[in-house]
Scaffold this active site. Sequence first.
Site, PDB file in Angstrom:
ATOM      1  N   GLU A 164       0.835  -1.197   0.000  1.00  0.00           N
ATOM      2  CA  GLU A 164       0.000   0.000   0.000  1.00  0.00           C
ATOM      3  C   GLU A 164       0.872   1.251   0.000  1.00  0.00           C
ATOM      4  O   GLU A 164       1.303   1.709   1.076  1.00  0.00           O
ATOM      5  CB  GLU A 164      -0.887   0.009   1.243  1.00  0.00           C
ATOM      6  CG  GLU A 164      -1.842  -1.157   1.330  1.00  0.00           C
ATOM      7  CD  GLU A 164      -3.097  -0.778   2.089  1.00  0.00           C
ATOM      8  OE1 GLU A 164      -4.175  -0.881   1.499  1.00  0.00           O
ATOM      9  OE2 GLU A 164      -2.993  -0.347   3.249  1.00  0.00           O
ATOM     10  N   SER A 210      -6.628   3.476  -2.974  1.00  0.00           N
ATOM     11  CA  SER A 210      -7.618   4.069  -3.884  1.00  0.00           C
ATOM     12  C   SER A 210      -8.136   3.097  -4.944  1.00  0.00           C
ATOM     13  O   SER A 210      -8.376   3.490  -6.098  1.00  0.00           O
ATOM     14  CB  SER A 210      -7.061   5.342  -4.530  1.00  0.00           C
ATOM     15  OG  SER A 210      -6.800   6.313  -3.530  1.00  0.00           O
TER      16      SER A 210
HETATM   17  C1  PEP Z   1      -6.653   1.125   3.074  1.00  0.00           C
HETATM   18  O1  PEP Z   1      -7.187   1.642   4.027  1.00  0.00           O
HETATM   19  O2  PEP Z   1      -5.937   0.129   3.250  1.00  0.00           O
HETATM   20  C2  PEP Z   1      -6.864   1.704   1.743  1.00  0.00           C
HETATM   21  C3  PEP Z   1      -6.222   1.186   0.728  1.00  0.00           C
HETATM   22  O3  PEP Z   1      -7.729   2.768   1.656  1.00  0.00           O
HETATM   23  P1  PEP Z   1      -8.346   3.387   0.297  1.00  0.00           P
HETATM   24  O4  PEP Z   1      -8.821   2.233  -0.552  1.00  0.00           O
HETATM   25  O5  PEP Z   1      -9.462   4.257   0.758  1.00  0.00           O
HETATM   26  O6  PEP Z   1      -7.251   4.130  -0.375  1.00  0.00           O
END
Ligand code: PEP
Length: 262
Positions: A164, A210
């Site tokens: 991430e 996202s």
């Molecule tokens: C997350 O919280 O792990 C995440 C990826 O959030 P988002 O999809 O809102 O970017």
Amino acid sequence: MRVPMIAGNWKMNTTVSEAIELVNQMRRGLDEIADVDKVICPPFISLAAVRELIKGSSIKLGAQNIYFEEKGAYTGEISPLMLADLCEFVIIGHSERRHYFNESGEIVNKKIRAALKAGLKPILCIGERLEENEAGRTKEVLTEQLRSSLAGIDNLGGLIIAYEPVWAIGTGRAATGKQANETVGFIRQTISQKYGKRIAQDLRILYGGSVTAANTDEFMQQPEIDGALVGGASLKADQFLSIVRQTSEIKGESKRGEASLI
Ligand code: PEP
């Protein structure tokens, strides 16, 4: 072959009644999709209620955090033993925990060890910040996060990794599929160096940041990416269902069968 996974991180959203309503909106649709692991991670206070609602379905349950001690005078914390009684997965090392709650690599490591010991499957989150990415330090940062998170751990058990990039979380600015695939490939290679090729080939690595119904296709087309950790879009039943459905269409059993024949 790695079974694709879509995990929904609800973060600090939904009261218990809202969590029940959200599960009711997606339970049937999710249950019908058989060749993807579907995991929902509501806040702690809703785990028990959600567990009852998904009983008998193919939907799996996860928590968003854990404490590393088994029990004792740790006011407000939730132990691995408590969670193991309720759910199968636990998100560990999410960037929001690393940054807002100062979770170091050492703490993440203790949490991973505690989760594995209790039989939970950790979803270990790693990712670089924008300035690190722009300075070309992504691989260095990820290597260090993997080193510290997995220090002294010989058996990964049911561990899953979520790549991430911090700059993509909750910002609407996702990585490109190609970028994410390359970085996930690097993570797999790093795991291979420490644990061997076979473990690395079997390890599921998700992309997070996202992900929405509109860009799922781009990520799921990538061979190294085994699914997604979804934040914002997991709070909308139709979005989450669409993400899981597209994942099944792109990476489902029939596709995996075709790939293995090549
Ligand atoms: C997350 O919280 O792990 C995440 C990826 O959030 P988002 O999809 O809102 O970017």
